[in-house]
Design a protein around this motif. Structure first.
Motif, PDB file in Angstrom:
ATOM      1  N   ASP A  94      52.669  41.541   6.796  1.00 29.12           N
ATOM      2  CA  ASP A  94      53.171  41.180   8.123  1.00 29.12           C
ATOM      3  C   ASP A  94      52.254  41.719   9.218  1.00 29.12           C
ATOM      4  O   ASP A  94      52.171  41.150  10.301  1.00 29.12           O
ATOM      5  N   ARG A 140      61.784  46.911  12.619  1.00 28.53           N
ATOM      6  CA  ARG A 140      61.529  46.302  11.308  1.00 28.53           C
ATOM      7  C   ARG A 140      60.699  47.214  10.415  1.00 28.53           C
ATOM      8  O   ARG A 140      60.955  47.335   9.213  1.00 28.53           O
ATOM      9  N   ARG A 161      62.925  49.742   8.937  1.00 28.49           N
ATOM     10  CA  ARG A 161      63.798  49.170   7.899  1.00 28.49           C
ATOM     11  C   ARG A 161      63.057  49.018   6.579  1.00 28.49           C
ATOM     12  O   ARG A 161      63.577  49.385   5.522  1.00 28.49           O
ATOM     13  N   TYR A 190      60.317  46.346  20.982  1.00 26.50           N
ATOM     14  CA  TYR A 190      60.282  46.987  19.669  1.00 26.50           C
ATOM     15  C   TYR A 190      61.069  48.290  19.668  1.00 26.50           C
ATOM     16  O   TYR A 190      61.110  48.983  18.662  1.00 26.50           O
ATOM     17  N   ASP A 201      57.097  51.442  14.687  1.00 31.28           N
ATOM     18  CA  ASP A 201      56.305  50.466  15.431  1.00 31.28           C
ATOM     19  C   ASP A 201      55.336  51.152  16.393  1.00 31.28           C
ATOM     20  O   ASP A 201      54.336  50.567  16.792  1.00 31.28           O
ATOM     21  N   ASP A 223      59.674  36.329   8.980  1.00 28.82           N
ATOM     22  CA  ASP A 223      60.184  37.712   8.979  1.00 28.82           C
ATOM     23  C   ASP A 223      61.699  37.747   8.842  1.00 28.82           C
ATOM     24  O   ASP A 223      62.253  38.580   8.130  1.00 28.82           O
ATOM     25  N   ARG A 224      62.383  36.834   9.549  1.00 30.96           N
ATOM     26  CA  ARG A 224      63.842  36.823   9.471  1.00 30.96           C
ATOM     27  C   ARG A 224      64.317  36.408   8.074  1.00 30.96           C
ATOM     28  O   ARG A 224      65.255  36.982   7.529  1.00 30.96           O
ATOM     29  N   VAL A 231      70.837  43.675  11.354  1.00 29.20           N
ATOM     30  CA  VAL A 231      69.388  43.461  11.336  1.00 29.20           C
ATOM     31  C   VAL A 231      69.011  42.227  12.156  1.00 29.20           C
ATOM     32  O   VAL A 231      68.068  42.251  12.950  1.00 29.20           O
ATOM     33  N   SER A 286      66.662  42.002  15.662  1.00 28.69           N
ATOM     34  CA  SER A 286      65.492  41.138  15.794  1.00 28.69           C
ATOM     35  C   SER A 286      65.692  40.083  16.872  1.00 28.69           C
ATOM     36  O   SER A 286      64.772  39.777  17.637  1.00 28.69           O
ATOM     37  N   ASP A 312      63.813  39.347   5.822  1.00 28.43           N
ATOM     38  CA  ASP A 312      64.869  40.351   6.019  1.00 28.43           C
ATOM     39  C   ASP A 312      66.149  39.942   5.296  1.00 28.43           C
ATOM     40  O   ASP A 312      66.765  40.744   4.590  1.00 28.43           O
TER      41      ASP A 312
END
Length: 200
Positions: free
Chosen positions: A68, A146, A149, A140, A4, A93-94, A121, A125, A97
């Motif tokens: 994203d 993320r 990952r 972040y 990030d 996003d969730r 995860v 988040s 994932d």
């Protein structure tokens, strides 16, 4: 280890993609929805768990991460950034994932590891957005974000296409990745919590 921190670099690389999305009339929300479809495609590929499908899944995962980034940059370009768009982005996003990790777990038939990975995860988040909710800004930080990952999933999927035999204690590369997410996810969540607690 978090990728990030490279967001400013990625933002510069996004320009032609954002320009293209804007020209064909895409909105940030539509890009977010497309990213979820790409995540579902990755999950399906991982469930099949065939070498070629692992590679395809890796491509879809990297595409999900790129989209994203595009949705936020497009919102800034079109000056349409909003609380609703931010909410939609986080929800998608969730789901992405959950879908991708669920596909990995189903592909290797290890749902216990999949559950532990998903909870790690989700807690990572959740802490990021909850810290924002209490007024400390979006978090972040931590060992694995993320972006990390998605990069690890993509690389592991490519490795799984080449190495199908167990590597450690009967676990293949995908199962080892799930175990990594299960452990590191909760550690990252704890890091974020502790850092925010000290800032309150």
């Amino acid at each position: 280890m978090t990728l990030d921190r490279l967001r400013p670099v990625a933002d510069r690389l996004l320009t032609p993609f954002v320009t293209g999305a804007d020209k064909i009339g895409l909105t940030p929300n539509s890009v977010s929805v497309i990213s979820l479809g790409v995540a579902v495609a990755a999950a399906v590929a991982f469930v099949i768990a065939d070498p070629l499908f692992y590679v395809a899944g890796a491509v879809f995962v990297f595409a999900n991460g790129w989209l994203d980034l595009i949705d936020g940059a497009l919102a800034r370009r079109q000056e349409t950034a909003s609380a609703g768009g931010d909410l939609l982005d986080h929800v998608i996003d969730r789901y992405a994932d959950l879908t991708i990790i669920g596909g990995l777990a189903a592909g290797v038939g290890n749902f216990a590891l999949g559950f532990l990975a998903v909870t790690g995860v989700l807690m990572t988040s959740y802490l990021g957005t909850q810290i924002q909710a209490v007024g400390l800004g979006r978090a972040y930080g931590g060992l694995v974000g993320r972006a990390d990952r998605l990069a690890l999933i993509g690389l592991t999927a490519v490795a799984a296409a080449v190495v199908s035999d167990p590597i450690v204690a009967g676990y293949g590369v995908v199962a080892l990745l799930l175990a990594f997410f299960a452990i590191i996810g909760h550690i990252t969540a704890a890091q974020r919590f502790w850092g925010a607690w000290n800032d309150l």
